[in-house]
Design an enzyme around this catalytic site. Structure first.
Site, PDB file in Angstrom:
ATOM      1  N   LYS A  73       0.869  -1.188   0.000  1.00 31.27           N
ATOM      2  CA  LYS A  73       0.000   0.000   0.000  1.00 31.27           C
ATOM      3  C   LYS A  73       0.901   1.231   0.000  1.00 31.27           C
ATOM      4  O   LYS A  73       1.907   1.265   0.725  1.00 31.27           O
ATOM      5  CB  LYS A  73      -0.898  -0.037   1.241  1.00 31.27           C
ATOM      6  CG  LYS A  73      -1.974   1.020   1.285  1.00 31.27           C
ATOM      7  CD  LYS A  73      -2.902   0.786   2.487  1.00 31.27           C
ATOM      8  CE  LYS A  73      -3.978   1.837   2.609  1.00 31.27           C
ATOM      9  NZ  LYS A  73      -4.900   1.592   3.750  1.00 31.27           N
ATOM     10  N   SER A 150      -9.720   1.681   2.808  1.00 33.80           N
ATOM     11  CA  SER A 150      -8.846   2.446   1.957  1.00 33.80           C
ATOM     12  C   SER A 150      -7.804   1.599   1.220  1.00 33.80           C
ATOM     13  O   SER A 150      -7.189   2.082   0.261  1.00 33.80           O
ATOM     14  CB  SER A 150      -8.098   3.498   2.800  1.00 33.80           C
ATOM     15  OG  SER A 150      -7.298   2.882   3.776  1.00 33.80           O
ATOM     16  N   SER A 174     -10.185  -0.836   7.031  1.00 37.80           N
ATOM     17  CA  SER A 174      -9.604  -0.630   5.695  1.00 37.80           C
ATOM     18  C   SER A 174      -8.939  -1.842   5.061  1.00 37.80           C
ATOM     19  O   SER A 174      -8.575  -1.802   3.883  1.00 37.80           O
ATOM     20  CB  SER A 174      -8.577   0.504   5.738  1.00 37.80           C
ATOM     21  OG  SER A 174      -9.228   1.729   5.821  1.00 37.80           O
TER      22      SER A 174
END
Lengths: 485, 98
Positions: A73, A150, A174
Site C-alpha cells: 500500500k 482504503s 480498511s
C-alpha cells in the site's frame, strides 16, 4: 493455471522443487500488472523487482517467503521508491528509509513488486478518492463496483492474482471490508503487534498494519515474520511473538463464539443472513458453542461518529507536516505563507480538507468537550462493552459487510442502522486494539462476501485457528477473480 | 450542541493553511449537520462523563531508556533530494514576512 494463482505455501513448494523461479514469477506478475483494468497501481517496481529476482537462484527450503512477490500500500515507506499515499500533496516524494515491515520482508528475500493505490492518505472506505481515480473490483467486469478502501489497490492486486499477498493498513476496517468485497482473507493484528515505523500516520491510536492473502495459513505465516517489538516504534508491543501457524489445525471443540444480536439484526440482506445462519451451524457441528449476546443498540449507533471525530482530529494533527517545504508538492508564492497555502490548497483534495477542518474544529478549546473529548469517552465505553463480551467468549463473529461490493453511485442514508452499525461496526477492533480477520464465505451473483472474527488482544493464534476451521469446511480457499473458483 | 456557522469553519480552514471555495464550504456545512445529529446520540447518554477519555487502546508504558548508541543519521544529500528549493546544503524557504 500459473504459479501466481497459488497460495504462498504452494508457490513455495514449486520454488523449492525448481518448477518455477522467482524471476519467472516476477515476469508473470509484470505481464498481469500491465493488463490491470482496476487502476490498482501507483508504481510498478519493474526494475527493482527484476533485479532482486535475478539474484535469487538457490531456494531456501525453510523460508516460505523466499522469492515471493508482494504489493505494498502506497502509504508505507519504501527506500528509493516513490511513495505518495495516493495524494498530490506527496507528488514526487521518495522516502530515504524502509518501513520496518519492509525491512523484515526483504530480510526473508520476499520481492517488493509494486506500490498500490489507496483512498487519499488512507482516509476513506470506497477506493474512489485517490489522486488517480477509482480503483475497481476485479470481480465486476463492468468496473462499476468498488473493491472498498482504503486499501483498495492491495485488495485488487491479490484478488486479480497478480501477487499472492499485499500489505495494507487498517484504521476503521480498511483491510477487513475490502477483503469481504474481494473474496480474500484480510487480517489486522493487535494494536502494536506489528511495528508501524514507516507507515504514514492517519490515526495512530487506531492504525495497524496488516495484509491480504488468499488463505488463512498465509496470513499466519506472514505474521510470524513481521510481528515483534521495534525500537523505532515506541507503541510496538514487547509481548512474546508466537508461532501463529502451530495451532491452525487444532480442533475447535468447546470454543465460545459470540454473535452480537443488534449488529446482526442491522444487516438487511436476506441471503447474507441465511448464509450466516448456515455458517453458525457449521461451527456448532465442529463443537463450538454459539452465544447470542446483546450490546446496547444506542451505543452501537454511536460507533461511526466516535470514529469520525477521533480520526479527523488525529489526522489533522498528523498531516500538519505536509507543507511542501521538505518533500512533496511545492507551489511558488510571494512569501513562505503564500507558498504554504497554495501548496496545501492544491495538494489536498476537497474531501481531505473537509476532514481536516472537522478535526481542527473538534479540537478547538471551545468545542473539545462536546466533540473530541466526548468521542474519546464514548470510545472507552464501547471498548469496555466489547471487552466484557470477549471475557466470556473466544471470538466475536459477524458478517464483515451488510452486502456484496456496492456500486460507486450507491446512495446511503448516514443516519440509518445499516450504515451506522452494520457498515461500520468493525471499527470496534480498532477502538479496542483487537486482532480481527475477514474470510470469504459466499457469493451473490458472482460477487463475494465475507464474515469477520475478532478476538481478545494478542489472541491471534486462537483467531487464526477458528478462522481456518471455517475455511476448511466452506472450501473458500485461494479465491481470485482470475480463476473464479 | 453548539451550532456551526460558516465563519467558524473558515477560521478552522485558515488555521490549517488552505483555501476552500464557497461550494466546498457549503458541502462541509451539510456534512457538519449530519455529524452533529450523529454526535447528539452520544450527548443523549447521561453516563458518558463517568468514562475517562481513551487515547490508546492499551497503556503505552515506557519505563526504560534506549541505550545511548551512536547511530548513522540520515544522509543530508538524500534528504535534500526531496526538497524543491535548496541552497548551500540547506532547504531554502521564501521570506516569512511579506
Amino acid at each position: 493455471m500459473n504459479y501466481l494463482d497459488l497460495t504462498i505455501k504452494e508457490i513455495h513448494e514449486a520454488l523449492v522443487n525448481k518448477q518455477v523461479t522467482p524471476l519467472e514469477l516476477v515476469n508473470e506478475a509484470l505481464k498481469r500488472a500491465k493488463e490491470d483494468k482496476c487502476n490498482a497501481f501507483e508504481y510498478i517496481m519493474e526494475k527493482e523487482a527484476l533485479s532482486l529476482a535475478k539474484t535469487l537462484t538457490e531456494p531456501e527450503k525453510d523460508n516460505l517467503l523466499w522469492g515471493i512477490p508482494f504489493a505494498i500500500k502506497d502509504n508505507i515507506s519504501t527506500k528509493g521508491v516513490p511513495t505518495c499515499a495516493s495524494s498530490d500533496i506527496l507528488k514526487g516524494y521518495v522516502p530515504i528509509y524502509n518501513a520496518t515491515i519492509i525491512e523484515k520482508l526483504l530480510k526473508k528475500k520476499a520481492i517488493p513488486f509494486a506500490k498500490v493505490t489507496l483512498d487519499e492518505l488512507a482516509m476513506g472506505g470506497t477506493g474512489a478518492t485517490g489522486h488517480l481515480g477509482k480503483t475497481t473490483n476485479p470481480y465486476d467486469v463492468s468496473h462499476e463496483r468498488m473493491v472498498g478502501g482504503s486499501s483498495c489497490g492491495s485488495a485488487a492486486v491479490v484478488s486479480s492474482a497478480i501477487v499472492p499477498f499485499a500489505l495494507g493498513s487498517d484504521t476503521g476496517d480498511s483491510i477487513r471490508k475490502p477483503a469481504s468485497y474481494a473474496g480474500l482473507v484480510g487480517f489486522k493484528p493487535t494494536w502494536g503487534r506489528i511495528s508501524r515505523y514507516g507507515l504514514f500516520p492517519f490515526t495512530p491510536s487506531l492504525d495497524s498494519l496488516g495484509f491480504f492473502t488468499r488463505s488463512v495459513y498465509d496470513s499466519a505465516l506472514i505474521l510470524n515474520i513481521v510481528a515483534g517489538y521495534d525500537k523505532n516504534d515506541f507503541t510496538s508491543s514487547r509481548e512474546k511473538v508466537d508461532d501463529y501457524t502451530s495451532d491452525l489445525n487444532k480442533p475447535i471443540k468447546g470454543i465460545k463464539i459470540a454473535v452480537i444480536k443488534e449488529i446482526l439484526e442491522s444487516v438487511s440482506d436476506p441471503y447474507i443472513q441465511k448464509k450466516f445462519q448456515e455458517t453458525l451451524k457449521i461451527y456448532e457441528e465442529l463443537g463450538a458453542k454459539i452465544n447470542y449476546v446483546s450490546v446496547n443498540h444506542h451505543l452501537l449507533k454511536t460507533l461511526f461518529p466516535t470514529y469520525y471525530i477521533i480520526s479527523c482530529a488525529e489526522a489533522t494533527s498528523n498531516n500538519a507536516n505536509l507543507d511542501g517545504v521538505k518533500f512533496g508538492l511545492n507551489l511558488e508564492g510571494n512569501t513562505f505563507n503564500d507558498s504554504l497555502i497554495k501548496t496545501r490548497s492544491e495538494g489536498f483534495s476537497e474531501r481531505i480538507k473537509r476532514r481536516f477542518v472537522i478535526g481542527s474544529y473538534s479540537l478547538m478549546a471551545e468545542n473539545q468537550n462536546e466533540l473530541y473529548l466526548r468521542a474519546t469517552k464514548n470510545r472507552h465505553k464501547i471498548v469496555d462493552e466489547i471487552n466484557k463480551v470477549l471475557k466470556d467468549n473466544d471470538v466475536i463473529f459477524l458478517p464483515a459487510s451488510p452486502s456484496v461490493a456496492p456500486k460507486f453511485d450507491n446512495k446511503i442514508d448516514q443516519l440509518e442502522d445499516e450504515y451506522l452499525i452494520a457498515d461500520n461496526y468493525m471499527v470496534i477492533a480498532n477502538f479496542a486494539g483487537l486482532p480481527s480477520i475477514t474470510i470469504p464465505t459466499g457469493f451473490v451473483n458472482d460477487l463475494p462476501f465475507g464474515f469477520n472474527l475478532t478476538a481478545s488482544a494478542f489472541a491471534e493464534k486462537k483467531l487464526f485457528n477458528i478462522a481456518k476451521a471455517l475455511e476448511d469446511k466452506l472450501g473458500y480457499y485461494n479465491l481470485s477473480a482470475r480463476t473464479k473458483k | 450542541m453548539k451550532t456551526v456557522d460558516l465563519k467558524k469553519l473558515q477560521t478552522a480552514a485558515n488555521r490549517l493553511c488552505f483555501d476552500m471555495s464557497e461550494e466546498e464550504y457549503q458541502t462541509l456545512l451539510n456534512e457538519f449537520r449530519t455529524i452533529t445529529k450523529q454526535m447528539e446520540l452520544i450527548a443523549e447518554d447521561k453516563t458518558i462523563d463517568q468514562y475517562e477519555p481513551m487515547i490508546y487502546p492499551f497503556p503505552c508504558v515506557i519505563n526504560d531508556l534506549r541505550d545511548d548508541e551512536p547511530i548513522n543519521p540520515s544522509n543530508r544529500d538524500e534528504i535534500l533530494k526531496n526538497a524543491q528549493n535548496k541552497l548551500a546544503g540547506q532547504i531554502k524557504v521564501k521570506k516569512v514576512n511579506g
